[in-house]
Design a protein around this motif. Structure first.
Motif, PDB file in Angstrom:
ATOM      1  N   THR A 158       0.826  -1.214   0.000  1.00  0.00           N
ATOM      2  CA  THR A 158       0.000   0.000   0.000  1.00  0.00           C
ATOM      3  C   THR A 158       0.856   1.257   0.000  1.00  0.00           C
ATOM      4  O   THR A 158       0.319   2.363   0.016  1.00  0.00           O
ATOM      5  CB  THR A 158      -0.950   0.014   1.208  1.00  0.00           C
ATOM      6  N   ALA A 159       2.182   1.088  -0.003  1.00  0.00           N
ATOM      7  CA  ALA A 159       3.100   2.234  -0.056  1.00  0.00           C
ATOM      8  C   ALA A 159       4.385   1.795  -0.741  1.00  0.00           C
ATOM      9  O   ALA A 159       4.765   0.620  -0.686  1.00  0.00           O
ATOM     10  CB  ALA A 159       3.401   2.754   1.341  1.00  0.00           C
ATOM     11  N   PHE A 160       5.042   2.757  -1.373  1.00  0.00           N
ATOM     12  CA  PHE A 160       6.296   2.519  -2.087  1.00  0.00           C
ATOM     13  C   PHE A 160       7.271   3.634  -1.748  1.00  0.00           C
ATOM     14  O   PHE A 160       6.866   4.730  -1.354  1.00  0.00           O
ATOM     15  CB  PHE A 160       6.054   2.511  -3.609  1.00  0.00           C
ATOM     16  N   ALA A 161       8.563   3.349  -1.953  1.00  0.00           N
ATOM     17  CA  ALA A 161       9.568   4.410  -1.833  1.00  0.00           C
ATOM     18  C   ALA A 161       9.331   5.408  -2.956  1.00  0.00           C
ATOM     19  O   ALA A 161       8.931   5.034  -4.066  1.00  0.00           O
ATOM     20  CB  ALA A 161      10.972   3.821  -1.927  1.00  0.00           C
ATOM     21  N   LEU A 162       9.547   6.660  -2.660  1.00  0.00           N
ATOM     22  CA  LEU A 162       9.367   7.703  -3.670  1.00  0.00           C
ATOM     23  C   LEU A 162      10.533   7.683  -4.655  1.00  0.00           C
ATOM     24  O   LEU A 162      11.667   7.408  -4.262  1.00  0.00           O
ATOM     25  CB  LEU A 162       9.284   9.074  -2.998  1.00  0.00           C
ATOM     26  N   PRO A 163      10.261   7.991  -5.925  1.00  0.00           N
ATOM     27  CA  PRO A 163      11.354   8.014  -6.903  1.00  0.00           C
ATOM     28  C   PRO A 163      12.330   9.159  -6.636  1.00  0.00           C
ATOM     29  O   PRO A 163      13.467   9.110  -7.064  1.00  0.00           O
ATOM     30  CB  PRO A 163      10.641   8.186  -8.238  1.00  0.00           C
ATOM     31  N   CYS A 164      11.888  10.191  -5.936  1.00  0.00           N
ATOM     32  CA  CYS A 164      12.749  11.304  -5.525  1.00  0.00           C
ATOM     33  C   CYS A 164      12.025  12.047  -4.411  1.00  0.00           C
ATOM     34  O   CYS A 164      10.845  11.871  -4.201  1.00  0.00           O
ATOM     35  CB  CYS A 164      13.040  12.250  -6.695  1.00  0.00           C
ATOM     36  N   GLY A 165      12.744  12.859  -3.666  1.00  0.00           N
ATOM     37  CA  GLY A 165      12.135  13.614  -2.578  1.00  0.00           C
ATOM     38  C   GLY A 165      11.803  15.033  -2.978  1.00  0.00           C
ATOM     39  O   GLY A 165      11.479  15.852  -2.143  1.00  0.00           O
ATOM     40  N   HIS A 166      11.923  15.330  -4.271  1.00  0.00           N
ATOM     41  CA  HIS A 166      11.667  16.690  -4.750  1.00  0.00           C
ATOM     42  C   HIS A 166      10.179  17.005  -4.755  1.00  0.00           C
ATOM     43  O   HIS A 166       9.345  16.112  -4.865  1.00  0.00           O
ATOM     44  CB  HIS A 166      12.241  16.868  -6.158  1.00  0.00           C
ATOM     45  N   THR A 167       9.876  18.280  -4.662  1.00  0.00           N
ATOM     46  CA  THR A 167       8.486  18.717  -4.753  1.00  0.00           C
ATOM     47  C   THR A 167       8.361  19.678  -5.915  1.00  0.00           C
ATOM     48  O   THR A 167       9.331  20.360  -6.248  1.00  0.00           O
ATOM     49  CB  THR A 167       8.038  19.423  -3.463  1.00  0.00           C
ATOM     50  N   PRO A 168       7.218  19.744  -6.527  1.00  0.00           N
ATOM     51  CA  PRO A 168       6.070  18.864  -6.321  1.00  0.00           C
ATOM     52  C   PRO A 168       6.293  17.508  -6.986  1.00  0.00           C
ATOM     53  O   PRO A 168       7.126  17.383  -7.885  1.00  0.00           O
ATOM     54  CB  PRO A 168       4.931  19.622  -6.999  1.00  0.00           C
ATOM     55  N   LEU A 169       5.530  16.505  -6.545  1.00  0.00           N
ATOM     56  CA  LEU A 169       5.642  15.166  -7.100  1.00  0.00           C
ATOM     57  C   LEU A 169       4.286  14.473  -7.015  1.00  0.00           C
ATOM     58  O   LEU A 169       3.628  14.523  -5.972  1.00  0.00           O
ATOM     59  CB  LEU A 169       6.684  14.342  -6.329  1.00  0.00           C
TER      60      LEU A 169
ATOM     61  N   GLY B 158       5.983  19.468   1.755  1.00  0.00           N
ATOM     62  CA  GLY B 158       7.410  19.758   1.820  1.00  0.00           C
ATOM     63  C   GLY B 158       8.245  18.595   1.339  1.00  0.00           C
ATOM     64  O   GLY B 158       7.749  17.475   1.212  1.00  0.00           O
ATOM     65  N   PRO B 159       9.505  18.823   1.073  1.00  0.00           N
ATOM     66  CA  PRO B 159      10.398  17.735   0.666  1.00  0.00           C
ATOM     67  C   PRO B 159      10.470  16.667   1.757  1.00  0.00           C
ATOM     68  O   PRO B 159      10.441  16.979   2.940  1.00  0.00           O
ATOM     69  CB  PRO B 159      11.753  18.426   0.488  1.00  0.00           C
ATOM     70  N   MET B 160      10.541  15.413   1.331  1.00  0.00           N
ATOM     71  CA  MET B 160      10.589  14.282   2.257  1.00  0.00           C
ATOM     72  C   MET B 160      11.599  13.263   1.756  1.00  0.00           C
ATOM     73  O   MET B 160      11.810  13.147   0.550  1.00  0.00           O
ATOM     74  CB  MET B 160       9.216  13.583   2.335  1.00  0.00           C
ATOM     75  N   PRO B 161      12.202  12.485   2.673  1.00  0.00           N
ATOM     76  CA  PRO B 161      13.069  11.383   2.232  1.00  0.00           C
ATOM     77  C   PRO B 161      12.256  10.374   1.414  1.00  0.00           C
ATOM     78  O   PRO B 161      11.042  10.227   1.608  1.00  0.00           O
ATOM     79  CB  PRO B 161      13.548  10.755   3.546  1.00  0.00           C
ATOM     80  N   SER B 162      12.918   9.651   0.530  1.00  0.00           N
ATOM     81  CA  SER B 162      12.201   8.737  -0.371  1.00  0.00           C
ATOM     82  C   SER B 162      11.489   7.606   0.367  1.00  0.00           C
ATOM     83  O   SER B 162      10.520   7.060  -0.137  1.00  0.00           O
ATOM     84  CB  SER B 162      13.149   8.170  -1.420  1.00  0.00           C
ATOM     85  N   GLU B 163      11.907   7.256   1.583  1.00  0.00           N
ATOM     86  CA  GLU B 163      11.283   6.156   2.337  1.00  0.00           C
ATOM     87  C   GLU B 163      10.139   6.619   3.235  1.00  0.00           C
ATOM     88  O   GLU B 163       9.562   5.821   3.965  1.00  0.00           O
ATOM     89  CB  GLU B 163      12.325   5.438   3.211  1.00  0.00           C
ATOM     90  N   THR B 164       9.806   7.885   3.217  1.00  0.00           N
ATOM     91  CA  THR B 164       8.819   8.447   4.151  1.00  0.00           C
ATOM     92  C   THR B 164       7.533   7.633   4.209  1.00  0.00           C
ATOM     93  O   THR B 164       7.077   7.253   5.285  1.00  0.00           O
ATOM     94  CB  THR B 164       8.490   9.905   3.776  1.00  0.00           C
ATOM     95  N   PHE B 165       6.925   7.349   3.069  1.00  0.00           N
ATOM     96  CA  PHE B 165       5.606   6.714   3.058  1.00  0.00           C
ATOM     97  C   PHE B 165       5.657   5.233   3.435  1.00  0.00           C
ATOM     98  O   PHE B 165       4.617   4.600   3.605  1.00  0.00           O
ATOM     99  CB  PHE B 165       4.925   6.901   1.713  1.00  0.00           C
ATOM    100  N   LEU B 166       6.865   4.675   3.581  1.00  0.00           N
ATOM    101  CA  LEU B 166       6.997   3.282   4.017  1.00  0.00           C
ATOM    102  C   LEU B 166       6.861   3.157   5.532  1.00  0.00           C
ATOM    103  O   LEU B 166       6.667   2.062   6.053  1.00  0.00           O
ATOM    104  CB  LEU B 166       8.344   2.711   3.572  1.00  0.00           C
TER     105      LEU B 166
END
Length: 156
Positions: free
Chosen positions: A30-41, A134-142
């Motif tokens: 139900t969650a994946f690592a983000l391809p980048c932490g840049h915003t917007p995404l 805001g910018p977040m690390p790529s693993e945030t949603f995990l």
């Protein structure tokens, strides 16, 4: 708008409601690592029964569609109110979340629907939307979300 949205949508039919297909469906993340932490995404992941629940990923470095996610800036905060999805059950009183910079929310809901004529078999969807300001690390949603809204219902 410095916002990151990840939508993970899993779709199935009656064939995947019972064993053994339900095991594969329930194993879908139900969650994946983000391809980048840049915003917007806007990170969109779909998984379906027809592809054995293999993820199909799309990522756009642009603001997500505001109308799809009910996003509005209020000062330095982000007001989030997901609109009603397609299918049943209809949720009449939708919650609202106000995210401060550096915060995020995980929102889950499910639906079922049939064909436009109502003559087809039922189809089911589990949607998990994670939204960060805001910018977040790529693993945030995990990880564990600081704000969780669970609107999953019992589906027949």
């Amino acid at each position: 708008m410095d916002v990151i949205v990840q939508r993970v949508r899993t779709t199935w039919s009656k064939r995947s409601r019972g064993f053994p297909r339900a095991t594969a469906r329930n194993a879908a993340p139900t969650a994946f690592a983000l391809p980048c932490g840049h915003t917007p995404l806007f990170h969109d992941v779909t998984m379906g029964e027809e592809d054995d629940f293999e993820p199909r990923v799309s990522a756009m470095c642009e603001a997500p569609p505001r109308h799809e996610f009910g996003l509005r800036l209020v000062g330095s905060a982000l007001r989030v109110r997901l609109p009603n999805g397609f299918g049943v059950p209809v949720r009449s009183h939708r919650p609202v979340v106000l995210l401060q910079p550096g915060e995020w929310v995980r929102w889950q809901l499910n639906n079922r629907w049939s064909s436009a004529t109502g003559m087809g078999d039922w189809r089911y969807t589990l949607t998990t939307v994670s939204i960060a300001l805001g910018p977040m690390p790529s693993e945030t949603f995990l990880g564990e979300a600081p704000h969780v809204i669970d609107e999953k219902a019992v589906l027949r």
